[in-house]
Design an enzyme around this catalytic site. Structure first.
Site, PDB file in Angstrom:
ATOM      1  N   SER A  34    -112.183 -11.719  19.076  1.00 33.26           N
ATOM      2  CA  SER A  34    -111.428 -10.557  19.545  1.00 33.26           C
ATOM      3  C   SER A  34    -110.192 -10.949  20.345  1.00 33.26           C
ATOM      4  O   SER A  34    -109.142 -10.294  20.246  1.00 33.26           O
ATOM      5  CB  SER A  34    -112.335  -9.648  20.382  1.00 33.26           C
ATOM      6  OG  SER A  34    -112.910 -10.364  21.467  1.00 33.26           O
ATOM      7  N   THR A  35    -110.277 -12.029  21.131  1.00 35.76           N
ATOM      8  CA  THR A  35    -109.108 -12.450  21.907  1.00 35.76           C
ATOM      9  C   THR A  35    -108.061 -13.075  20.994  1.00 35.76           C
ATOM     10  O   THR A  35    -106.858 -12.831  21.147  1.00 35.76           O
ATOM     11  CB  THR A  35    -109.521 -13.431  23.013  1.00 35.76           C
ATOM     12  OG1 THR A  35    -110.643 -12.903  23.727  1.00 35.76           O
ATOM     13  CG2 THR A  35    -108.387 -13.644  23.999  1.00 35.76           C
ATOM     14  N   ASP A  85    -106.752 -20.162  20.659  1.00 34.13           N
ATOM     15  CA  ASP A  85    -108.088 -19.618  20.408  1.00 34.13           C
ATOM     16  C   ASP A  85    -108.723 -19.188  21.724  1.00 34.13           C
ATOM     17  O   ASP A  85    -108.313 -19.629  22.804  1.00 34.13           O
ATOM     18  CB  ASP A  85    -108.962 -20.679  19.730  1.00 34.13           C
ATOM     19  CG  ASP A  85    -110.152 -20.089  18.978  1.00 34.13           C
ATOM     20  OD1 ASP A  85    -110.349 -18.849  19.035  1.00 34.13           O
ATOM     21  OD2 ASP A  85    -110.887 -20.863  18.340  1.00 34.13           O
ATOM     22  N   GLY A  86    -109.728 -18.361  21.632  1.00 33.88           N
ATOM     23  CA  GLY A  86    -110.491 -17.944  22.794  1.00 33.88           C
ATOM     24  C   GLY A  86    -111.618 -18.909  23.087  1.00 33.88           C
ATOM     25  O   GLY A  86    -111.740 -19.971  22.467  1.00 33.88           O
ATOM     26  N   ALA A  87    -112.465 -18.535  24.038  1.00 39.06           N
ATOM     27  CA  ALA A  87    -113.631 -19.344  24.396  1.00 39.06           C
ATOM     28  C   ALA A  87    -114.712 -18.422  24.931  1.00 39.06           C
ATOM     29  O   ALA A  87    -114.427 -17.366  25.499  1.00 39.06           O
ATOM     30  CB  ALA A  87    -113.269 -20.395  25.440  1.00 39.06           C
ATOM     31  N   GLY A  99    -118.009 -20.549  19.547  1.00 40.48           N
ATOM     32  CA  GLY A  99    -118.859 -20.315  18.392  1.00 40.48           C
ATOM     33  C   GLY A  99    -119.628 -19.022  18.435  1.00 40.48           C
ATOM     34  O   GLY A  99    -120.453 -18.761  17.557  1.00 40.48           O
ATOM     35  N   GLU A 107    -113.048 -23.924  13.575  1.00 41.53           N
ATOM     36  CA  GLU A 107    -112.259 -23.952  14.808  1.00 41.53           C
ATOM     37  C   GLU A 107    -112.089 -25.388  15.306  1.00 41.53           C
ATOM     38  O   GLU A 107    -110.991 -25.798  15.707  1.00 41.53           O
ATOM     39  CB  GLU A 107    -112.933 -23.098  15.881  1.00 41.53           C
ATOM     40  CG  GLU A 107    -112.860 -21.605  15.623  1.00 41.53           C
ATOM     41  CD  GLU A 107    -113.674 -20.785  16.596  1.00 41.53           C
ATOM     42  OE1 GLU A 107    -113.418 -19.577  16.709  1.00 41.53           O
ATOM     43  OE2 GLU A 107    -114.586 -21.349  17.248  1.00 41.53           O
ATOM     44  N   LYS A 125    -114.697 -15.782  31.765  1.00 44.30           N
ATOM     45  CA  LYS A 125    -115.080 -16.942  30.950  1.00 44.30           C
ATOM     46  C   LYS A 125    -114.951 -18.271  31.699  1.00 44.30           C
ATOM     47  O   LYS A 125    -115.448 -19.295  31.227  1.00 44.30           O
ATOM     48  CB  LYS A 125    -114.212 -16.997  29.678  1.00 44.30           C
ATOM     49  CG  LYS A 125    -114.245 -15.734  28.834  1.00 44.30           C
ATOM     50  CD  LYS A 125    -115.645 -15.409  28.356  1.00 44.30           C
ATOM     51  CE  LYS A 125    -115.649 -14.361  27.258  1.00 44.30           C
ATOM     52  NZ  LYS A 125    -115.038 -13.080  27.634  1.00 44.30           N
TER      53      LYS A 125
END
EC number: 5.3.1.6
Length: 231
Positions: A34-35, A85-87, A99, A107, A125
């Site tokens: 989503s991010t 990318d997000g985390a 993941g 990724e 996060k």
């Protein structure tokens, strides 16, 4: 701000960072979730500046194509100046758990060939120690039970990821995912190496050997930039 608003904030911040630092005509690595979607949406307004993107999942490919952004196979590309990318979690060293969306292997591949890894996340996060979020492990289906026993021996609780229909979740690569609960990961790089050596593991969702270079963290007072030294 709501969590969705924070995601939009860092998505725009990442697009601004890429527009300011990445040369015209480059191909950009794009993550999943989503991010990452917020980043794609923000980047779309300046898409003509870039040749296109390398995607880390089928879902991301669809999102990019919806915006008219060309998607390249990684095998067609010589270099990626940036991967965004997000985390699910990120610690003070830039190591991450990723993941939650099931795209950890692709990724990790795209991140591994990028010059700069930009993590975008909301403030929830950022953690002192990884492990509150369950650690995903992508496994070859026939190895699921054997890997589960190894996880238990580490002190973790293995849970096979399932869909809402109650059947095993299948990754874009045709594998399954074990989510590991109950771990407190004080040395993510060592644990990443250890789990990745188990026969049947495709990859573990620890991004420590190749962690983030930069984190754009969404907070109620704006975007905090955290830089990590790598070497």
């Amino acid at each position: 701000m709501t969590q969705d608003e924070l995601k939009q904030l860092v998505g725009q911040a990442a697009a601004d960072y890429v527009n300011a630092t990445v040369p015209e005509g480059a191909v950009i690595g794009v993550g999943t979730g989503s991010t990452a979607n917020c980043f794609i949406d923000a980047l779309a307004g300046n898409k003509a500046r870039y040749r296109g993107a390398v995607s880390s999942s089928l879902a991301t490919t669809a999102r990019l194509q919806t915006h008219g952004i060309k998607v390249f196979d990684l095998n067609e590309i010589d270099s990626l100046p940036v991967y965004v990318d997000g985390a699910d979690e990120i610690d003070r060293s830039g190591a991450m758990i990723k993941g939650g969306g099931g795209a950890l292997t692709r990724e990790k591949i795209v991140a591994s060939v990028s010059d700069v890894f930009v993590c975008i996340a909301d403030a929830s996060k950022l953690v002192e120690t990884l492990g509150t979020f369950p650690l995903p492990i992508e496994v070859v289906p026939m190895a699921r039970t054997a890997i589960g026993r190894r996880v238990t021996a580490l002190g973790g609780v293995p849970v096979v990821r399932v869909t809402k229909e109650g059947v095993p979740f299948i990754t874009d690569n045709g594998n399954e995912i074990i989510d590991v609960k109950g771990l407190r990961i004080s040395d993510p790089r060592t644990l990443e190496t250890h789990i990745n050596a188990w026969p049947g593991v495709v990859t573990v969702g620890l991004f420590a050997a190749r962690g983030a270079n930069l984190c754009l963290l969404g907070t109620d007072t704006g975007v905090e930039t955290i830089e990590y030294s790598k070497g």
